[in-house]
Design an enzyme around this catalytic site. Sequence first.
Site, PDB file in Angstrom:
ATOM      1  CE  LYS A 192      -2.631   3.256   2.089  1.00 48.97           C
ATOM      2  NZ  LYS A 192      -1.799   4.413   1.716  1.00 48.97           N
ATOM      3  CD  GLU A 267      12.648   4.273   8.543  1.00 42.75           C
ATOM      4  OE1 GLU A 267      12.417   5.274   9.270  1.00 42.75           O
ATOM      5  OE2 GLU A 267      12.750   4.314   7.312  1.00 42.75           O
ATOM      6  CB  CYS A 301      12.806   9.166   8.904  1.00 35.69           C
ATOM      7  SG  CYS A 301      11.157   8.900   8.302  1.00 35.69           S
ATOM      8  CD  GLU A 398      10.563  12.963  11.919  1.00 36.91           C
ATOM      9  OE1 GLU A 398       9.482  12.395  12.171  1.00 36.91           O
ATOM     10  OE2 GLU A 398      11.448  12.436  11.245  1.00 36.91           O
TER      11      GLU A 398
HETATM   12  C1  SIN Z   1      13.566   7.980   5.485  1.00 41.75           C
HETATM   13  O1  SIN Z   1      13.272   9.150   5.429  1.00 41.75           O
HETATM   14  O2  SIN Z   1      12.956   7.216   6.231  1.00 41.75           O
HETATM   15  C2  SIN Z   1      14.626   7.320   4.686  1.00 41.75           C
HETATM   16  C3  SIN Z   1      15.636   8.124   4.092  1.00 41.75           C
HETATM   17  C4  SIN Z   1      16.864   7.331   3.719  1.00 41.75           C
HETATM   18  O3  SIN Z   1      16.805   6.111   3.498  1.00 41.75           O
HETATM   19  O4  SIN Z   1      17.901   7.934   3.663  1.00 41.75           O
END
Ligand code: SIN
Length: 496
Positions: A192, A267, A301, A398
């Site tokens: 998805k 993650e 992230c 964040e």
């Molecule tokens: C992410 O923003 O979760 C991943 C970015 C990355 O793999 O560098």
Amino acid sequence: MAVSLRPDHELHDFQVPKALFRQANLINGNWIGVDAGRAIEVSNPATGGLIGLVPETDREGVRAAIEAAHASFRSWRKTLAGERAQLLKRIHASVMQHQEPLARLLTLEQGKPLSEARAEIAYAASYFEWFAEEARRTYGELIPTQRADRRMLVIKEPVGVTATITPWNFPSAMLARKIAPALAAGCTVVSKPAEATPFSALALGAIAQEAGLPPGVWNIVTGVPAEIGSELCGSPLVRKLSFTGSTQTGKLIMRQCSETLKRLSLELGGNAPFVVFESADIDAAVRGAIASKYRNAGQTCVCVNRFLVHDRVHDEFAEKLVHASKALRLGEGLDDQTEVGPLINDDAVAKVMRHVRDACERGGEVACGGELDSRGGTFFLPTVIVGAKPEMVLAQEETFGPVAAIFRFKTETEAVALANDTRSGLAAYFYSRDLSQIWRVAEQIEAGMVGINEAMISSEVIPFGGVKESGFGREGGSRGIDDYMHTKYLCLGGIG
Ligand code: SIN
């Protein structure tokens, strides 16, 4: 209301061929288009213009995809590792062959600069190549026996039907990071993609199909997260779920998967500190800061969220960071000159503004940016805030935008305490030329990944993942395939 699409829709102006532009779900090898009245509009964050429509899949559609994955698992799990490796290599080659149109499609729906989109496509492709190689190395073990008439061994098996839920910030790479190990391990998949950026995922599906992936092995359904997510989480046929996205949604997914006790890889969000110690090479630190902070307009992230800078080098670092931030070219991703693109949508702008406002109300000072660019829309200026403090919202949440907040510290102990003062633990960075300090700090920092004198740490060869509320599981690297396999112990008795 029935939705009609031009059958010749080819996105000519953007050089994306029709074969890669799929406004349909992929279920059991069939492309199933938009039903009457059930469609999601996908628009370009740079212009607000409509790119196309994808199905808003209902529960029945999700179940059909799960059943297709379940049925095809019987044969896919029996394929030889070498056969799966060959197929993944073909997908890798095809993704690289189509790098330019895939990058254009990605920029179109996500907004990031073309140079970053090209890099993301190469990054996505690298997972197919890496896991093609890993597919052949899923070794078991022979345990030294405790009895002469027995042999004890361990084999690894694919976990079964796997669901993937992926975000809009890296729609190609985050998907490839899950799909490639799943297929390599012998799992079948229902994916998805994010509703803001489904076309990159569907294009990868088309490439995999063209490369010879059998029907039902990889299914893709588009639509609203709540309905699809609860169906994927609740289904006993789905044995594993891999999610990249917010911590809040990760917690919900974990609760929803508890009924069927699925294997999970999560993650989740980060709140990366970037510590600049007194001994740091300040110019290198500023280069690293710019690369990490403004990658994907701060919507990553692993982007830096908090700059912690030693009192003695604070002013030099801040001045150079402001100078470099002001020099960045903000614009539409499809313009080759652009270095920072728009934010994904109005909600993202509202969040960034809330963080900036709160920082100002609590004594922070905007050294540059701090507002929308004159072109409006979702183009937010690269921003530096000095005088940041732990009680500000941006210290704990964040920001996911182009805001660099600078905190001041005086001792290493204080810096480590500030760095760890968060419930997240995905990435962390620090710059120092003091070898003892490098070891001390690397070991004390609570994060799954630490960049030391380096701010671009992602790669297919590393174990990507976090600790604390940034989730668990590792993606990529030599451990990545294990998340899609379980361990089976065999005890062979009656040996004469
Ligand atoms: C992410 O923003 O979760 C991943 C970015 C990355 O793999 O560098």
